[in-house]
Design an enzyme around this catalytic site. Structure first.
Site, PDB file in Angstrom:
ATOM      1  N   CYS A   1      12.710 100.651  68.355  1.00  0.00           N
ATOM      2  CA  CYS A   1      12.929  99.312  67.796  1.00  0.00           C
ATOM      3  C   CYS A   1      14.034  99.337  67.271  1.00  0.00           C
ATOM      4  O   CYS A   1      14.912  98.276  67.656  1.00  0.00           O
ATOM      5  CB  CYS A   1      11.760  99.321  66.756  1.00  0.00           C
ATOM      6  SG  CYS A   1      11.983  97.635  65.785  1.00  0.00           S
TER       7      CYS A   1
ATOM      8  N   CYS B   1      13.514  96.106  69.348  1.00  0.00           N
ATOM      9  CA  CYS B   1      13.600  94.742  68.631  1.00  0.00           C
ATOM     10  C   CYS B   1      14.994  94.178  67.792  1.00  0.00           C
ATOM     11  O   CYS B   1      15.321  93.413  68.108  1.00  0.00           O
ATOM     12  CB  CYS B   1      12.568  94.962  67.484  1.00  0.00           C
ATOM     13  SG  CYS B   1      11.141  96.340  67.945  1.00  0.00           S
TER      14      CYS B   1
ATOM     15  N   TYR C   1       6.873  90.880  77.665  1.00  0.00           N
ATOM     16  CA  TYR C   1       7.795  90.672  76.758  1.00  0.00           C
ATOM     17  C   TYR C   1       8.934  90.857  76.794  1.00  0.00           C
ATOM     18  O   TYR C   1      10.062  89.887  76.902  1.00  0.00           O
ATOM     19  CB  TYR C   1       7.305  91.657  75.585  1.00  0.00           C
ATOM     20  CG  TYR C   1       6.218  91.480  74.732  1.00  0.00           C
ATOM     21  CD1 TYR C   1       4.981  91.860  75.398  1.00  0.00           C
ATOM     22  CD2 TYR C   1       6.380  91.020  73.539  1.00  0.00           C
ATOM     23  CE1 TYR C   1       3.989  91.509  74.564  1.00  0.00           C
ATOM     24  CE2 TYR C   1       5.142  90.885  72.617  1.00  0.00           C
ATOM     25  CZ  TYR C   1       4.161  91.129  73.082  1.00  0.00           C
ATOM     26  OH  TYR C   1       2.756  91.002  72.184  1.00  0.00           O
TER      27      TYR C   1
ATOM     28  N   HIS D   1       6.707  68.256  54.930  1.00  0.00           N
ATOM     29  CA  HIS D   1       7.436  67.141  55.643  1.00  0.00           C
ATOM     30  C   HIS D   1       8.824  67.202  55.445  1.00  0.00           C
ATOM     31  O   HIS D   1       9.458  67.182  54.343  1.00  0.00           O
ATOM     32  CB  HIS D   1       6.671  65.996  55.673  1.00  0.00           C
ATOM     33  CG  HIS D   1       7.219  64.825  56.432  1.00  0.00           C
ATOM     34  ND1 HIS D   1       6.566  64.839  57.900  1.00  0.00           N
ATOM     35  CD2 HIS D   1       7.665  63.812  56.212  1.00  0.00           C
ATOM     36  CE1 HIS D   1       7.237  63.875  58.280  1.00  0.00           C
ATOM     37  NE2 HIS D   1       7.600  63.028  57.588  1.00  0.00           N
TER      38      HIS D   1
HETATM   39  P1  NDP Z   1       4.617  94.656  79.681  1.00  0.00           P
HETATM   40  O1  NDP Z   1       3.543  95.421  79.783  1.00  0.00           O
HETATM   41  O2  NDP Z   1       4.619  93.663  78.571  1.00  0.00           O
HETATM   42  O3  NDP Z   1       4.927  93.908  80.775  1.00  0.00           O
HETATM   43  C1  NDP Z   1       5.343  94.509  82.113  1.00  0.00           C
HETATM   44  C2  NDP Z   1       5.377  93.366  83.276  1.00  0.00           C
HETATM   45  O4  NDP Z   1       5.931  94.106  84.490  1.00  0.00           O
HETATM   46  C3  NDP Z   1       4.342  92.580  83.690  1.00  0.00           C
HETATM   47  O5  NDP Z   1       4.641  91.377  84.108  1.00  0.00           O
HETATM   48  C4  NDP Z   1       3.808  93.223  84.793  1.00  0.00           C
HETATM   49  O6  NDP Z   1       3.104  92.531  85.574  1.00  0.00           O
HETATM   50  C5  NDP Z   1       5.033  93.683  85.576  1.00  0.00           C
HETATM   51  N1  NDP Z   1       4.831  94.830  86.364  1.00  0.00           N
HETATM   52  C6  NDP Z   1       4.479  96.205  85.885  1.00  0.00           C
HETATM   53  N2  NDP Z   1       4.459  96.927  86.960  1.00  0.00           N
HETATM   54  C7  NDP Z   1       4.931  96.249  87.877  1.00  0.00           C
HETATM   55  C8  NDP Z   1       5.125  96.560  89.380  1.00  0.00           C
HETATM   56  N3  NDP Z   1       4.993  97.548  89.709  1.00  0.00           N
HETATM   57  N4  NDP Z   1       5.961  95.586  90.069  1.00  0.00           N
HETATM   58  C9  NDP Z   1       6.020  94.359  89.529  1.00  0.00           C
HETATM   59  N5  NDP Z   1       5.806  93.990  88.231  1.00  0.00           N
HETATM   60  C10 NDP Z   1       5.480  94.880  87.545  1.00  0.00           C
HETATM   61  O7  NDP Z   1       5.783  95.725  79.451  1.00  0.00           O
HETATM   62  P2  NDP Z   1       7.399  95.436  78.719  1.00  0.00           P
HETATM   63  O8  NDP Z   1       8.144  96.240  79.391  1.00  0.00           O
HETATM   64  O9  NDP Z   1       7.722  94.064  78.756  1.00  0.00           O
HETATM   65  O10 NDP Z   1       6.897  95.694  77.146  1.00  0.00           O
HETATM   66  C11 NDP Z   1       6.380  96.826  76.848  1.00  0.00           C
HETATM   67  C12 NDP Z   1       5.581  96.594  75.322  1.00  0.00           C
HETATM   68  O11 NDP Z   1       6.638  96.539  74.378  1.00  0.00           O
HETATM   69  C13 NDP Z   1       4.942  95.501  75.469  1.00  0.00           C
HETATM   70  O12 NDP Z   1       3.472  95.504  75.554  1.00  0.00           O
HETATM   71  C14 NDP Z   1       4.800  94.993  73.861  1.00  0.00           C
HETATM   72  O13 NDP Z   1       3.697  95.468  73.155  1.00  0.00           O
HETATM   73  C15 NDP Z   1       6.113  95.735  73.367  1.00  0.00           C
HETATM   74  N6  NDP Z   1       7.420  94.947  72.967  1.00  0.00           N
HETATM   75  C16 NDP Z   1       7.082  93.871  71.978  1.00  0.00           C
HETATM   76  C17 NDP Z   1       8.242  92.781  71.863  1.00  0.00           C
HETATM   77  C18 NDP Z   1       7.921  92.067  70.832  1.00  0.00           C
HETATM   78  O14 NDP Z   1       6.985  92.146  69.823  1.00  0.00           O
HETATM   79  N7  NDP Z   1       8.677  90.886  70.702  1.00  0.00           N
HETATM   80  C19 NDP Z   1       9.298  92.821  72.608  1.00  0.00           C
HETATM   81  C20 NDP Z   1       9.429  93.861  73.760  1.00  0.00           C
HETATM   82  C21 NDP Z   1       8.501  94.674  73.890  1.00  0.00           C
HETATM   83  P3  NDP Z   1       1.593  92.045  85.382  1.00  0.00           P
HETATM   84  O15 NDP Z   1       1.065  91.361  84.346  1.00  0.00           O
HETATM   85  O16 NDP Z   1       1.021  91.674  86.801  1.00  0.00           O
HETATM   86  O17 NDP Z   1       0.922  93.555  85.309  1.00  0.00           O
END
Ligand code: NDP
Length: 457
Positions: free
Chosen positions: A42, A47, A176, A434
Site C-alpha cells: 500500500c 494505494c 481495480y 446544500h
Molecule cells: P482484480 O482481481 O480486481 O482484477 C483482475 C482483472 O484482471 C479482472 O478484470 C479479471 O477479469 C482480469 N483477469 C484476470 N486474469 C486474467 C487473464 N488471464 N486474462 C485476462 N484478464 C484477466 O485484480 P487487481 O489486480 O485489479 O487488484 C487486486 C486487488 O487489489 C483487488 O481485488 C483489490 O482488493 C485490491 N486493490 C484495491 C484498490 C482500492 O481499494 N482502490 C486499488 C487496487 C487494488 P475477470 O473479472 O474476468 O476475472
C-alpha cells in the site's frame, strides 16, 4: 520454554506493522522481518503512490474547467520525471515514518526474508528466532497472465518507476488496478486502450456502476476493447504488438498487465510446518485469523479475505488485541466500504442491486444520475450516479453506490450509516447539506423499477 519473542511477524506491510505495534504496546516482546522496504504494497507500490498519480493526472481537466469560471490558464506542460521524483520523496518519507513507528513502539526490525523452520521458529538472514506466536503478513503480488511474450509487459510495480510517460499504453484487465491506471495514463495525456475479457469492467461491482463508469471513462478518452483476450505480445522495434484471440493485432508502446494478484505463500516453509492453504492458494485461517497450526496466524492479502489495506489493518489490530491486549476481537468483514480511484471515482458499501435482490428478495431501488454543479459553468458533460438499495421488508439500507467526484470521501460517511443498520426513513430524516452532490443520498424519494440487467457474472 523461553522464547526469544512473544510474537514474530513476517512482513512489514500495513497489517504486519499494525499487529506488531499494538502487540508491543500491550507489553509483548515483538520482532518483525521484511525483505523489502517497510510499509508494504500500500505505502510503497500501491494505494499511496497510486493516489498521488491520480491527483497528478487530474490537473489537465482542472485547467480545462477553469475557463468556464473566467480563468485563462496559460500553456501548461507536464513533466513525468518531476511527478515520479516528488512521489518517490513522499514514499521515502513514509517509509521512514513507518520504521519510526516500529522503533517507537519497541518492535525489533530484522531486514531479510522470513522463513518458517517449525511452529515456533523463524529464520531470517541466516539467524533463527523463536517465538511463542508467529503472524504471517506477507501480502500479495501482481501476476502476469500466462501468455506468450508476457515478459514484454509491465505490472503496476514497474508503472510507478517508468522513466518516461508512454504515448500509447494498453492496459490489460478490468479490475481495480486496471481502471485506476487507465485513468492515470489517460489523464496525463497518453492514448489508453483498455482490453477487458468481459463486456464490462469491475466484475463483482453493481452492474449499473460498471456500466456508468465504463461510459464515463470512454467519454474521457479511454478506448475500451471489451470481450477481448490477448494471446501474445510481440516486440517490434519500440512498439508492442498485442495479438488477440480473435486474430487482431493492437499496436501500442507499452503493455501493462493488471490481471490480478496472488497471495505471497511461496518459499515460506508453510508446507513443512503444516500450515494449510485454501483452494485459492491463500493461507487458510479461521475467524480469529488462526491458521491450521495453532501458534501461527495470518492476516491481510496472504489470506485473501477482502484484499484492502484497512481490512489488513483491522485484522492485525484485532489479532494483537486478542493475543496480547486481553480483548478478544474478531475482524468483521461485513459492509466494508471501498473505493476505486478511477476517473471518475467509485465508492461503494454493502450489497450490489443483484446481490440485494438475491439476499433480500423484494428491494426498493433509488437511483439518481445528474451533472454535478461544478460542470454547469465549465461545460463538462460528466454525469454522477448515486444509488441506494433498501430491503423492502425492514426499510434498511443494504447498499449504497456512487460514481462521481469525491465518491470515496462521500461513501466513507454513508458507510457508517449502512454499518449501523440505518433505515431509508432515517436517511430521509437527515437534512442535506446544500449545495453538494452528497445531499442526493438523503433526498432520493422516488423508487426506480429494478434494472433488467443480467446478474453480475
Ligand atoms: P482484480 O482481481 O480486481 O482484477 C483482475 C482483472 O484482471 C479482472 O478484470 C479479471 O477479469 C482480469 N483477469 C484476470 N486474469 C486474467 C487473464 N488471464 N486474462 C485476462 N484478464 C484477466 O485484480 P487487481 O489486480 O485489479 O487488484 C487486486 C486487488 O487489489 C483487488 O481485488 C483489490 O482488493 C485490491 N486493490 C484495491 C484498490 C482500492 O481499494 N482502490 C486499488 C487496487 C487494488 P475477470 O473479472 O474476468 O476475472
Amino acid at each position: 520454554m523461553a522464547y526469544d519473542y512473544d510474537l514474530y511477524v513476517i512482513g512489514a506491510g500495513s497489517g504486519g506493522v499494525r499487529c506488531s505495534r499494538i502487540a508491543a504496546t500491550a507489553g509483548a516482546r515483538v520482532a518483525i522481518c521484511e525483505d523489502d522496504r517497510v510499509g508494504g504494497t500500500c505505502v510503497i507500490r500501491g494505494c499511496v503512490p497510486k493516489k498521488l498519480l491520480v491527483y497528478g493526472s487530474h490537473f489537465a481537466e482542472e485547467f480545462e474547467d477553469a475557463a468556464g469560471y473566467g480563468w485563462q490558464v496559460g500553456e501548461s506542460k507536464f513533466s513525468w520525471p518531476t511527478l515520479i521524483a516528488n512521489k518517490d520523496n513522499e514514499i521515502d518519507r513514509l517509509n521512514g515514518a513507518y520504521k519510526r513507528l516500529l522503533s517507537d513502539a519497541g518492535v525489533t526490525l530484522h531486514e531479510g526474508r522470513g522463513r518458517l523452520i517449525d511452529a515456533n521458529t523463524v529464520e531470517v538472514a541466516g539467524k533463527r528466532y523463536s517465538a511463542e506466536r508467529i503472524v504471517i503478513a506477507t501480502g500479495g503480488r501482481a501476476v502476469r497472465p500466462g501468455i506468450e511474450g508476457a515478459e514484454h509487459g509491465i505490472t503496476s510495480n514497474e508503472a510507478f518507476h517508468l522513466k518516461t510517460l508512454p504515448k500509447r499504453i494498453l492496459v490489460y484487465g478490468g479490475g481495480y488496478i486496471a481502471v485506476e491506471f487507465a485513468g492515470i495514463f489517460n489523464g496525463l495525456g497518453a492514448e489508453v486502450t483498455q482490453v477487458v475479457r468481459r463486456d464490462l469492467i469491475l466484475r463483482g461491482f453493481d452492474q449499473e456502476v460498471r456500466q456508468h463508469l465504463q461510459k464515463e471513462m470512454t467519454r474521457k478518452g479511454v478506448i475500451f476493447r471489451p470481450n477481448t483476450e490477448l494471446v501474445a505480445v510481440e516486440k517490434s522495434g519500440d512498439a508492442c504488438l498485442c495479438k488477440t484471440a480473435a486474430g487482431e493485432t493492437i499496436e501500442t508502446d507499452l503493455v501493462m498487465f493488471a490481471t490480478g494478484r496472488a497471495p505471497n505463500t511461496q518459499d515460506l516453509g508453510l508446507e513443512q510446518v503444516g500450515v494449510g492453504l485454501n483452494k485459492a492458494g491463500a493461507i487458510a485461517v479461521d475467524e480469529w485469523s488462526q491458521s491450521t497450526v495453532p501458534s501461527i496466524y495470518a492476516i491481510g492479502d496472504v489470506t485473501d479475505r477482502i484484499n484492502l489495506t484497512p481490512v489488513a489493518i483491522m485484522e492485525g489490530h484485532f489479532l494483537a488485541n486478542t493475543l496480547f491486549g486481553k480483548r478478544p476481537m474478531k475482524p468483521d468483514h461485513a459492509n466494508v466500504p471501498s473505493a476505486v480511484f478511477s476517473q471518475p471515482p467509485v465508492g461503494t458499501v454493502g450489497l450490489t442491486e443483484e446481490e440485494a435482490r438475491r439476499v433480500h428478495g423484494e428491494i426498493d431501488v433509488y437511483a439518481a444520475t445528474f451533472r454535478p454543479m461544478k460542470y454547469t459553468l465549465s461545460g463538462r458533460q460528466q454525469q454522477t450516479l448515486m444509488k441506494l438499495l433498501v430491503d423492502a421488508k425492514t426499510d434498511r439500507v443494504v447498499g449504497a453506490h456512487m460514481v462521481g467526484d469525491d465518491a470515496a470521501e462521500i461513501i466513507q460517511g454513508i458507510g457508517i450509516a449502512v454499518k449501523a443498520g440505518a433505515t431509508k426513513a432515517q436517511f430521509d430524516a437527515t437534512v442535506g447539506i446544500h449545495p453538494t452532490a452528497a445531499e442526493e443520498f438523503v433526498t432520493m424519494r422516488s423508487k426506480r423499477p429494478p434494472l433488467q440487467a443480467k446478474a453480475a457474472e
